[in-house]
Scaffold this motif. Sequence first.
Motif, PDB file in Angstrom:
ATOM      1  N   TYR A  49      43.151  10.312 -28.638  1.00 23.67           N
ATOM      2  CA  TYR A  49      43.956  11.322 -29.334  1.00 23.67           C
ATOM      3  C   TYR A  49      43.045  12.345 -29.992  1.00 23.67           C
ATOM      4  CZ  TYR A  49      48.746   9.611 -28.969  1.00 23.67           C
ATOM      5  OH  TYR A  49      49.993   9.283 -28.503  1.00 23.67           O
ATOM      6  N   LYS A  50      41.921  11.850 -30.576  1.00 19.43           N
ATOM      7  CA  LYS A  50      41.067  12.764 -31.340  1.00 19.43           C
ATOM      8  C   LYS A  50      40.152  13.609 -30.466  1.00 19.43           C
ATOM      9  CE  LYS A  50      41.097  10.050 -35.543  1.00 19.43           C
ATOM     10  NZ  LYS A  50      40.424   9.018 -36.307  1.00 19.43           N
ATOM     11  N   HIS A  51      39.637  13.023 -29.386  1.00 14.23           N
ATOM     12  CA  HIS A  51      38.594  13.736 -28.624  1.00 14.23           C
ATOM     13  C   HIS A  51      38.966  14.036 -27.181  1.00 14.23           C
ATOM     14  CE1 HIS A  51      36.102  12.893 -32.061  1.00 14.23           C
ATOM     15  NE2 HIS A  51      36.319  11.600 -31.933  1.00 14.23           N
ATOM     16  N   GLY A  52      40.100  13.539 -26.717  1.00 14.49           N
ATOM     17  CA  GLY A  52      40.520  13.812 -25.348  1.00 14.49           C
ATOM     18  C   GLY A  52      39.731  13.021 -24.313  1.00 14.49           C
ATOM     19  N   ALA A  53      39.982  13.361 -23.042  1.00 19.00           N
ATOM     20  CA  ALA A  53      39.376  12.600 -21.928  1.00 19.00           C
ATOM     21  C   ALA A  53      37.842  12.589 -21.938  1.00 19.00           C
ATOM     22  CB  ALA A  53      39.896  13.144 -20.603  1.00 19.00           C
ATOM     23  N   PRO A  54      37.167  13.684 -22.419  1.00 18.87           N
ATOM     24  CA  PRO A  54      35.697  13.668 -22.342  1.00 18.87           C
ATOM     25  C   PRO A  54      35.060  12.475 -23.056  1.00 18.87           C
ATOM     26  CG  PRO A  54      36.450  15.886 -22.792  1.00 18.87           C
ATOM     27  CD  PRO A  54      37.663  15.005 -22.857  1.00 18.87           C
ATOM     28  N   VAL A  55      35.761  11.914 -24.069  1.00 21.81           N
ATOM     29  CA  VAL A  55      35.161  10.774 -24.779  1.00 21.81           C
ATOM     30  C   VAL A  55      34.978   9.587 -23.829  1.00 21.81           C
ATOM     31  CG1 VAL A  55      37.248   9.616 -25.690  1.00 21.81           C
ATOM     32  CG2 VAL A  55      35.165   9.582 -27.015  1.00 21.81           C
ATOM     33  N   VAL A  56      35.794   9.513 -22.798  1.00 20.86           N
ATOM     34  CA  VAL A  56      35.677   8.392 -21.847  1.00 20.86           C
ATOM     35  C   VAL A  56      34.347   8.509 -21.092  1.00 20.86           C
ATOM     36  CG1 VAL A  56      36.690   7.274 -19.810  1.00 20.86           C
ATOM     37  CG2 VAL A  56      38.185   8.171 -21.611  1.00 20.86           C
ATOM     38  N   SER A  57      34.037   9.719 -20.605  1.00 19.16           N
ATOM     39  CA  SER A  57      32.766   9.842 -19.857  1.00 19.16           C
ATOM     40  C   SER A  57      31.572   9.686 -20.780  1.00 19.16           C
ATOM     41  CB  SER A  57      32.689  11.134 -19.041  1.00 19.16           C
ATOM     42  OG  SER A  57      33.350  12.158 -19.671  1.00 19.16           O
ATOM     43  N   THR A  58      31.693  10.152 -22.031  1.00 16.63           N
ATOM     44  CA  THR A  58      30.585   9.966 -22.993  1.00 16.63           C
ATOM     45  C   THR A  58      30.350   8.474 -23.212  1.00 16.63           C
ATOM     46  OG1 THR A  58      31.273  11.970 -24.110  1.00 16.63           O
ATOM     47  CG2 THR A  58      29.785  10.531 -25.336  1.00 16.63           C
ATOM     48  N   ILE A  59      31.425   7.731 -23.463  1.00 18.88           N
ATOM     49  CA  ILE A  59      31.286   6.290 -23.722  1.00 18.88           C
ATOM     50  C   ILE A  59      30.649   5.602 -22.515  1.00 18.88           C
ATOM     51  CG2 ILE A  59      32.614   4.140 -23.980  1.00 18.88           C
ATOM     52  CD1 ILE A  59      34.446   5.598 -25.932  1.00 18.88           C
ATOM     53  N   ILE A  60      31.082   6.005 -21.335  1.00 16.18           N
ATOM     54  CA  ILE A  60      30.549   5.345 -20.134  1.00 16.18           C
ATOM     55  C   ILE A  60      29.055   5.622 -19.969  1.00 16.18           C
ATOM     56  CG2 ILE A  60      30.620   5.460 -17.597  1.00 16.18           C
ATOM     57  CD1 ILE A  60      33.643   5.285 -17.873  1.00 16.18           C
ATOM     58  N   SER A  61      28.641   6.878 -20.184  1.00 22.27           N
ATOM     59  CA  SER A  61      27.201   7.127 -19.968  1.00 22.27           C
ATOM     60  C   SER A  61      26.387   6.466 -21.079  1.00 22.27           C
ATOM     61  CB  SER A  61      26.897   8.605 -19.770  1.00 22.27           C
ATOM     62  OG  SER A  61      27.021   9.268 -20.974  1.00 22.27           O
ATOM     63  N   GLU A  62      26.907   6.414 -22.319  1.00 28.29           N
ATOM     64  CA  GLU A  62      26.149   5.745 -23.389  1.00 28.29           C
ATOM     65  C   GLU A  62      26.110   4.223 -23.189  1.00 28.29           C
ATOM     66  OE1 GLU A  62      26.635   9.150 -26.821  1.00 28.29           O
ATOM     67  OE2 GLU A  62      28.015   7.452 -26.863  1.00 28.29           O
ATOM     68  N   LEU A  63      27.191   3.697 -22.639  1.00 24.11           N
ATOM     69  CA  LEU A  63      27.208   2.252 -22.327  1.00 24.11           C
ATOM     70  C   LEU A  63      26.133   1.945 -21.270  1.00 24.11           C
ATOM     71  CD1 LEU A  63      28.540  -0.597 -22.333  1.00 24.11           C
ATOM     72  CD2 LEU A  63      30.221   0.285 -20.702  1.00 24.11           C
ATOM     73  N   GLN A  64      26.044   2.819 -20.291  1.00 24.96           N
ATOM     74  CA  GLN A  64      25.022   2.614 -19.240  1.00 24.96           C
ATOM     75  C   GLN A  64      23.612   2.690 -19.831  1.00 24.96           C
ATOM     76  OE1 GLN A  64      26.509   5.579 -16.524  1.00 24.96           O
ATOM     77  NE2 GLN A  64      27.001   4.012 -15.023  1.00 24.96           N
ATOM     78  N   ASN A  65      23.396   3.653 -20.730  1.00 23.54           N
ATOM     79  CA  ASN A  65      22.063   3.768 -21.364  1.00 23.54           C
ATOM     80  C   ASN A  65      21.732   2.491 -22.138  1.00 23.54           C
ATOM     81  OD1 ASN A  65      21.826   6.302 -20.421  1.00 23.54           O
ATOM     82  ND2 ASN A  65      22.402   7.334 -22.344  1.00 23.54           N
ATOM     83  N   TRP A  66      22.721   2.006 -22.870  1.00 25.06           N
ATOM     84  CA  TRP A  66      22.490   0.786 -23.679  1.00 25.06           C
ATOM     85  C   TRP A  66      22.169  -0.392 -22.756  1.00 25.06           C
ATOM     86  CZ3 TRP A  66      24.685  -4.031 -23.804  1.00 25.06           C
ATOM     87  CH2 TRP A  66      24.344  -4.851 -24.898  1.00 25.06           C
ATOM     88  N   MET A  67      22.891  -0.504 -21.661  1.00 27.04           N
ATOM     89  CA  MET A  67      22.641  -1.613 -20.726  1.00 27.04           C
ATOM     90  C   MET A  67      21.231  -1.497 -20.137  1.00 27.04           C
ATOM     91  SD  MET A  67      26.394  -1.866 -18.881  1.00 27.04           S
ATOM     92  CE  MET A  67      25.910  -2.885 -17.515  1.00 27.04           C
ATOM     93  N   ARG A  68      20.847  -0.262 -19.801  1.00 24.65           N
ATOM     94  CA  ARG A  68      19.502  -0.051 -19.227  1.00 24.65           C
ATOM     95  C   ARG A  68      18.437  -0.485 -20.229  1.00 24.65           C
ATOM     96  NH1 ARG A  68      20.373   5.065 -17.970  1.00 24.65           N
ATOM     97  NH2 ARG A  68      21.545   4.564 -16.107  1.00 24.65           N
ATOM     98  N   GLU A  69      18.603  -0.044 -21.497  1.00 20.35           N
ATOM     99  CA  GLU A  69      17.617  -0.396 -22.536  1.00 20.35           C
ATOM    100  C   GLU A  69      17.500  -1.900 -22.717  1.00 20.35           C
ATOM    101  OE1 GLU A  69      18.740   1.464 -26.253  1.00 20.35           O
ATOM    102  OE2 GLU A  69      18.600   3.418 -25.281  1.00 20.35           O
ATOM    103  N   HIS A  70      18.612  -2.605 -22.520  1.00 14.80           N
ATOM    104  CA  HIS A  70      18.606  -4.064 -22.750  1.00 14.80           C
ATOM    105  C   HIS A  70      18.483  -4.867 -21.458  1.00 14.80           C
ATOM    106  CE1 HIS A  70      20.052  -2.578 -26.603  1.00 14.80           C
ATOM    107  NE2 HIS A  70      19.612  -3.723 -27.104  1.00 14.80           N
TER     108      HIS A  70
END
Length: 327
Positions: free
Chosen positions: A270-291
């Motif tokens: 509601y607050k940020h619209g659809a782009p928040v989904v792609s942001t979350i996905i790329s940050e999740l991938q970065n976190w997984m890579r780091e770990h």
Amino acid sequence: MNLSTNYMGLELKSPIIIGSSNLSLHTDNSKRYADAGAGAIVLKSLFEEQIVADRQKLLNQEDMYFWYPEAMNFIDDASKEHGVDNYLKLIEDTKKAVSIPVIASINCVSAKEWPAFASKIKDAGADAIELNIGIPANELNVSANTISETYIEILKSVKREVDLPISVKMGYHFNNIVRMSFKLKSNGADALVLFNRYYRPDIDINNLTITKDSVYSSENEITIALRWLALIHHQFDCDLAASTGIHSYEGVVKSILTGAKAAQLCSTIYKHGAPVVSTIISELQNWMREHNFSNIEDFRGKLAKEPEYKKSFERLQFMRKSVGDIA
Ligand SMILES: Cc1cc2nc3c(=O)[nH]c(=O)nc-3n(C[C@H](O)[C@H](O)[C@H](O)COP(=O)(O)O)c2cc1C
């Protein structure tokens, strides 16, 4: 990074599920969420009352309402406004618009009359049904047991009517959430969604009136789900989706670390619209890579399975008790 996850028998390309809300009433929105990488979409809930009203309109028109024309008008209006047919059309249209699983949602409090309708949801193309069961536990003469039995009865009735994966979205007002979750799983729930965020009355002390708290969650509310995800995951296997307070990739990571297979998002969309989904996905991938995690199962439940983690999630009191030590 492989973000795929198997949730209630559905193959999701990512663990992000768009939670049920009015946003999914527009297929354009659903398409945006799918394009941004969501793994599935839960449609807005259809209410049990709408289904019952619709059925009664069709079945009993003549004998039931001839003495009470206003009731017939009321039912007509209700059906036109929020119609059951419109809901079935929404399922069909959303299925046409996206290639990810579409989960229909029913808001219900009883197993009376409406479960037969579940097969129409399947015919319309839904991949699964989320039962948004919310029975208020606030009457002096209604026991906790009666309420939990109603949850089970609803689940069993729907399972009898339709061969689709069925999840139960619940609140946390049970006297033993782990046992209740186990009963739901044992009686056929293919997944549990922990937790719905219900309406919250508040008080305006200047005008002495009753108001309401924000309909949107805040990020720190996630801790409620984390505790119960961990305690359930520690004790038995069940497909779990986290809901409430997940606003960023951190919330998704925490949910998976405590055993969730998927995380539902609503307020942040509601607050940020659809782009928040792609942001979350790329940050999740970065976190997984780091770990050094290459897929979701590599870290799912990592902070829930060991006994020491169970203790941390069980703890209620802030003060630590030890012999000879009162602080
Ligand atoms: C405007 C609005 C409408 C909602 N409608 C429904 C609904 O129809 N069915 C349902 O199960 N949950 C509904 N919810 C609850 C959300 O699906 C979600 O469980 C809740 O907002 C907590 O998640 P969040 O912290 O990501 O917002 C609604 C929430 C909002 C804000």
